[in-house]
Design a protein around this motif. Structure first.
Motif, PDB file in Angstrom:
ATOM      1  N   ILE A 159       0.875  -1.184   0.000  1.00 51.05           N
ATOM      2  CA  ILE A 159       0.000   0.000   0.000  1.00 51.05           C
ATOM      3  C   ILE A 159       0.903   1.223   0.000  1.00 51.05           C
ATOM      4  CG2 ILE A 159      -1.779   1.311   1.215  1.00 51.05           C
ATOM      5  CD1 ILE A 159      -2.739  -1.205   2.520  1.00 51.05           C
ATOM      6  N   SER A 160       0.686   2.095  -0.969  1.00 58.62           N
ATOM      7  CA  SER A 160       1.506   3.299  -1.036  1.00 58.62           C
ATOM      8  C   SER A 160       0.685   4.473  -0.527  1.00 58.62           C
ATOM      9  CB  SER A 160       1.967   3.507  -2.474  1.00 58.62           C
ATOM     10  OG  SER A 160       1.686   4.799  -2.895  1.00 58.62           O
ATOM     11  N   ALA A 161       1.345   5.316   0.276  1.00 56.63           N
ATOM     12  CA  ALA A 161       0.655   6.472   0.849  1.00 56.63           C
ATOM     13  C   ALA A 161       1.623   7.631   0.811  1.00 56.63           C
ATOM     14  CB  ALA A 161       0.240   6.171   2.281  1.00 56.63           C
ATOM     15  N   VAL A 162       1.503   8.440  -0.214  1.00 48.67           N
ATOM     16  CA  VAL A 162       2.450   9.530  -0.371  1.00 48.67           C
ATOM     17  C   VAL A 162       1.723  10.854  -0.292  1.00 48.67           C
ATOM     18  CG1 VAL A 162       4.265  10.528  -1.784  1.00 48.67           C
ATOM     19  CG2 VAL A 162       3.902   8.059  -1.790  1.00 48.67           C
ATOM     20  N   GLY A 163       1.874  11.488   0.860  1.00 45.42           N
ATOM     21  CA  GLY A 163       1.469  12.867   1.100  1.00 45.42           C
ATOM     22  C   GLY A 163       0.121  13.283   0.583  1.00 45.42           C
ATOM     23  N   HIS A 164       0.132  13.912  -0.563  1.00 45.88           N
ATOM     24  CA  HIS A 164      -1.061  14.619  -1.021  1.00 45.88           C
ATOM     25  C   HIS A 164      -2.208  13.707  -1.388  1.00 45.88           C
ATOM     26  CE1 HIS A 164       0.355  18.625  -0.755  1.00 45.88           C
ATOM     27  NE2 HIS A 164       1.392  18.409  -1.547  1.00 45.88           N
ATOM     28  N   GLU A 165      -3.352  14.247  -1.158  1.00 41.47           N
ATOM     29  CA  GLU A 165      -4.567  13.517  -1.459  1.00 41.47           C
ATOM     30  C   GLU A 165      -4.797  13.449  -2.959  1.00 41.47           C
ATOM     31  OE1 GLU A 165      -8.584  12.813   0.832  1.00 41.47           O
ATOM     32  OE2 GLU A 165      -6.851  13.845   1.619  1.00 41.47           O
ATOM     33  N   THR A 166      -4.439  14.522  -3.663  1.00 44.00           N
ATOM     34  CA  THR A 166      -4.830  14.647  -5.071  1.00 44.00           C
ATOM     35  C   THR A 166      -3.744  14.192  -6.048  1.00 44.00           C
ATOM     36  OG1 THR A 166      -4.203  16.951  -4.848  1.00 44.00           O
ATOM     37  CG2 THR A 166      -6.544  16.445  -4.776  1.00 44.00           C
ATOM     38  N   ASP A 167      -2.494  14.446  -5.694  1.00 43.44           N
ATOM     39  CA  ASP A 167      -1.433  14.117  -6.657  1.00 43.44           C
ATOM     40  C   ASP A 167      -1.005  12.673  -6.509  1.00 43.44           C
ATOM     41  OD1 ASP A 167      -1.489  16.700  -7.473  1.00 43.44           O
ATOM     42  OD2 ASP A 167       0.091  17.348  -6.087  1.00 43.44           O
ATOM     43  N   PHE A 168      -0.810  12.032  -7.645  1.00 38.94           N
ATOM     44  CA  PHE A 168      -0.341  10.647  -7.638  1.00 38.94           C
ATOM     45  C   PHE A 168       1.169  10.623  -7.832  1.00 38.94           C
ATOM     46  CE2 PHE A 168      -3.944   7.617  -7.991  1.00 38.94           C
ATOM     47  CZ  PHE A 168      -4.957   8.542  -7.814  1.00 38.94           C
ATOM     48  N   SER A 169       1.826   9.694  -7.147  1.00 41.79           N
ATOM     49  CA  SER A 169       3.243   9.462  -7.392  1.00 41.79           C
ATOM     50  C   SER A 169       3.372   8.184  -8.209  1.00 41.79           C
ATOM     51  CB  SER A 169       3.984   9.313  -6.060  1.00 41.79           C
ATOM     52  OG  SER A 169       3.555   8.141  -5.424  1.00 41.79           O
ATOM     53  N   ILE A 170       4.574   7.952  -8.734  1.00 44.80           N
ATOM     54  CA  ILE A 170       4.816   6.716  -9.487  1.00 44.80           C
ATOM     55  C   ILE A 170       4.609   5.512  -8.554  1.00 44.80           C
ATOM     56  CG2 ILE A 170       6.567   5.384 -10.726  1.00 44.80           C
ATOM     57  CD1 ILE A 170       5.647   7.744 -12.342  1.00 44.80           C
ATOM     58  N   SER A 171       5.030   5.668  -7.295  1.00 47.36           N
ATOM     59  CA  SER A 171       4.829   4.589  -6.315  1.00 47.36           C
ATOM     60  C   SER A 171       3.345   4.248  -6.183  1.00 47.36           C
ATOM     61  CB  SER A 171       5.349   5.008  -4.937  1.00 47.36           C
ATOM     62  OG  SER A 171       6.716   5.258  -4.995  1.00 47.36           O
ATOM     63  N   ASP A 172       2.506   5.285  -6.221  1.00 46.80           N
ATOM     64  CA  ASP A 172       1.058   5.052  -6.124  1.00 46.80           C
ATOM     65  C   ASP A 172       0.568   4.176  -7.273  1.00 46.80           C
ATOM     66  OD1 ASP A 172       0.738   6.567  -3.836  1.00 46.80           O
ATOM     67  OD2 ASP A 172       0.354   8.425  -4.941  1.00 46.80           O
ATOM     68  N   PHE A 173       1.108   4.439  -8.462  1.00 49.11           N
ATOM     69  CA  PHE A 173       0.648   3.691  -9.635  1.00 49.11           C
ATOM     70  C   PHE A 173       1.075   2.230  -9.584  1.00 49.11           C
ATOM     71  CE2 PHE A 173       0.667   8.007 -11.633  1.00 49.11           C
ATOM     72  CZ  PHE A 173      -0.683   8.053 -11.917  1.00 49.11           C
ATOM     73  N   VAL A 174       2.264   2.010  -9.046  1.00 43.86           N
ATOM     74  CA  VAL A 174       2.812   0.658  -9.091  1.00 43.86           C
ATOM     75  C   VAL A 174       2.347  -0.183  -7.897  1.00 43.86           C
ATOM     76  CG1 VAL A 174       5.003   0.954  -7.866  1.00 43.86           C
ATOM     77  CG2 VAL A 174       4.893  -0.587  -9.815  1.00 43.86           C
ATOM     78  N   ALA A 175       1.963   0.486  -6.806  1.00 42.20           N
ATOM     79  CA  ALA A 175       1.541  -0.256  -5.604  1.00 42.20           C
ATOM     80  C   ALA A 175       0.249  -1.024  -5.877  1.00 42.20           C
ATOM     81  CB  ALA A 175       1.321   0.715  -4.443  1.00 42.20           C
ATOM     82  N   ASP A 176      -0.004  -2.033  -5.039  1.00 43.07           N
ATOM     83  CA  ASP A 176      -1.231  -2.817  -5.208  1.00 43.07           C
ATOM     84  C   ASP A 176      -2.445  -2.002  -4.801  1.00 43.07           C
ATOM     85  OD1 ASP A 176      -0.249  -5.618  -5.923  1.00 43.07           O
ATOM     86  OD2 ASP A 176       1.059  -5.001  -4.275  1.00 43.07           O
ATOM     87  N   MET A 177      -2.218  -1.056  -3.873  1.00 43.32           N
ATOM     88  CA  MET A 177      -3.304  -0.176  -3.482  1.00 43.32           C
ATOM     89  C   MET A 177      -2.719   1.186  -3.155  1.00 43.32           C
ATOM     90  SD  MET A 177      -6.139  -0.706  -0.539  1.00 43.32           S
ATOM     91  CE  MET A 177      -7.434  -1.530  -1.423  1.00 43.32           C
TER      92      MET A 177
END
Lengths: 402, 70
Positions: free
Chosen positions: A232-250
């Motif tokens: 599960i990736s959780a990077v700071g901002h609610e609105t912006d996606f990081s590359i980690s967000d895209f690759v994580a399972d959730m």
């Protein structure tokens, strides 16, 4: 040695072909400051110079590309230009033919982000079919974040409130700056090597785009993609996606949200357990009530209450049957008597005495009834029987009839 | 029971017990047994959650687990 002269146009065309033949110059990103910015009133193309402290390059941006600029460009603005290099034959100047213009700083990061995203997406690292489900009741959860950050506190708070039964494997890594990517890679390697975690949370609290930029690392993305357990990736901002967000399972919008997605809420589980217990009790009660009602129905049935009733009623039935049997016998006897009387009357009519009474006699010789003239001879003695006596007679004459 | 409680399978079993008890096609004897098993399971789950204190382990560079005492 003879030098053959070429025309200026030939020269420019040749240099142009050299520039256009260099693939590195056909896709460049250059950062600098805008100057002499002009928008051609008729065509809508943009003409300007990109410069820094000691150099400048002439640039063109055609109208079709210019319409995609997300801001209003003006002189003095620092920008990143993406485009290709070529030569304008008329004045022999080489030019940057810009296709994209982004504000500098953010622009450079955004550019890199888009490139990394496109590349990894093409390789299938974001494919939905590669996403694994998050375990419902994880027993061990690894957390990769800075041990000084607020994110860690948030995550631990929520995990202990919702699901204290899970074990937390804490793995510190810097989450911004130059050390961030190598430390996060190392932390993940250690977790993979340990092999006991069933789920990994990686993230950090909010910050500027630059602060979050380490989570756009291609290396980190590939390492996360290789994780043996869901991430599960959780990077700071609610609105912006990081590359980690895209690759994580959730992807979780915040570290707190990641912790909530990672575990069930024990208070909901308490509710479910209560519901089950109530249900079990209710089922058993109704089952008991059903069975005891059935039992008491049997218990109060007349069979058990007055068992003699059955015997009495059976006895009555037997009596009645016996009566019927007797009656049948009587009827039978009566009918025999009637028949007997009838038959005896018939027999009486046939009695020989009756015949004799009508004037007939029976002749017998030597005790045997004579019914044939051949049975007697002249001189024989025969006995004639009468109803009231008999006579012995001698045959004096006999005549046979034909 | 402790951290090893398998909530997923416990909850699945509870669901099955509930279904069986609802079906009514079982003997009184069997339903008493199911009831007892159900109560036992729910109590175990509850106890596991009640007594739980989060165990936090720090994974250091030395690739060793170090337990934190909160």
């Amino acid at each position: 040695m003879e030098i053959r002269a070429v025309t200026v146009k030939q020269l420019n065309l040749y240099v142009k072909s050299l520039l256009e033949g260099d693939m590195r110059l056909q896709s460049v990103a250059v950062t600098g400051e805008l100057s002499n910015f002009k928008r051609h009133y008729a065509s809508g193309h943009l003409y300007f110079t990109l410069k820094d402290e000691s150099a400048a390059v002439r640039c063109v941006m055609f109208r079709s590309f210019a319409s995609g600029i997300p801001f209003e460009p003006e002189d003095g603005m620092r920008v990143v230009l993406v485009g290709r290099i070529s030569l304008y034959e008329k004045d022999g100047q080489y030019q940057l033919y810009a296709e994209q213009m982004l504000p500098a700083g953010v622009g450079e990061l955004a550019l890199k982000f888009e490139q990394t995203k496109a590349k990894l997406e093409a390789e299938g690292l974001f494919a939905p079919e590669n996403k694994r489900p998050i375990p419902k009741f994880p027993k061990k959860i690894a957390v990769v974040t800075s041990n000084t950050g607020a994110a860690l506190k948030d995550i631990l708070n929520i995990l202990s409130r919702r699901w204290p039964i899970a074990e937390i494997i804490l793995c510190h890594a810097s989450v911004q700056g130059q050390l961030a990517v190598p430390e996060m890679l190392e932390a993940l390697d250690r977790i993979y090597a340990l092999g006991t975690a069933e789920l990994i949370i990686i993230g950090r609290g909010g910050g500027s785009a630059e602060d979050l930029s380490e989570f756009n690392s291609e290396l980190l993305a590939r390492k996360l993609y290789d994780s043996p357990v869901p991430v599960i990736s959780a990077v700071g901002h609610e609105t912006d996606f990081s590359i980690s967000d895209f690759v994580a399972d959730m992807r979780a919008p915040t570290p707190s949200a990641a912790a909530e997605l990672a575990v069930p809420d024990r208070f909901e589980i308490y509710d479910r357990l209560d519901k089950y217990q109530n249900l079990f009790k209710a089922r058993l009660n109704s089952r008991y009530a059903y069975c005891s009602a059935k039992f008491s129905a049997v218990e109060t049935s007349p069979v058990f209450k007055k068992p003699l009733n059955i015997i009495n009623s059976r006895a009555e039935q037997t009596d009645r049957t016996a009566d019927r049997l007797l009656n049948a016998v009587y009827t039978l006897v009566d009918s025999f008597e009637a028949r007997l009387l009838h038959e005896s009357v018939r027999l009486d009519a046939l009695s020989p005495l009756k015949v004799l009474a009508r004037g007939y006699t029976v002749a017998a010789k030597d005790g045997k009834t004579v019914s044939d003239i051949d049975g007697i001879n002249v001189g024989d003695d025969i006995t004639l029987s009468f109803p009231n006596g008999r006579a012995v007679c001698k045959i004096t004459e006999k005549e046979k009839l034909n | 029971m402790n951290n090893g409680t398998d909530f997923e399978s416990a909850l699945k079993e509870l669901e099955k017990i509930a279904e069986k008890l609802e079906s009514g096609e079982i003997s009184l004897d069997e339903s008493i047994k199911l009831f007892e098993r159900g109560m036992e399971l729910t109590n175990e789950c509850r106890k596991a959650l009640d007594g739980a204190k989060q165990r936090i382990i720090t994974l250091t560079e030395a690739e060793k687990e170090v337990e934190n005492d909160d």
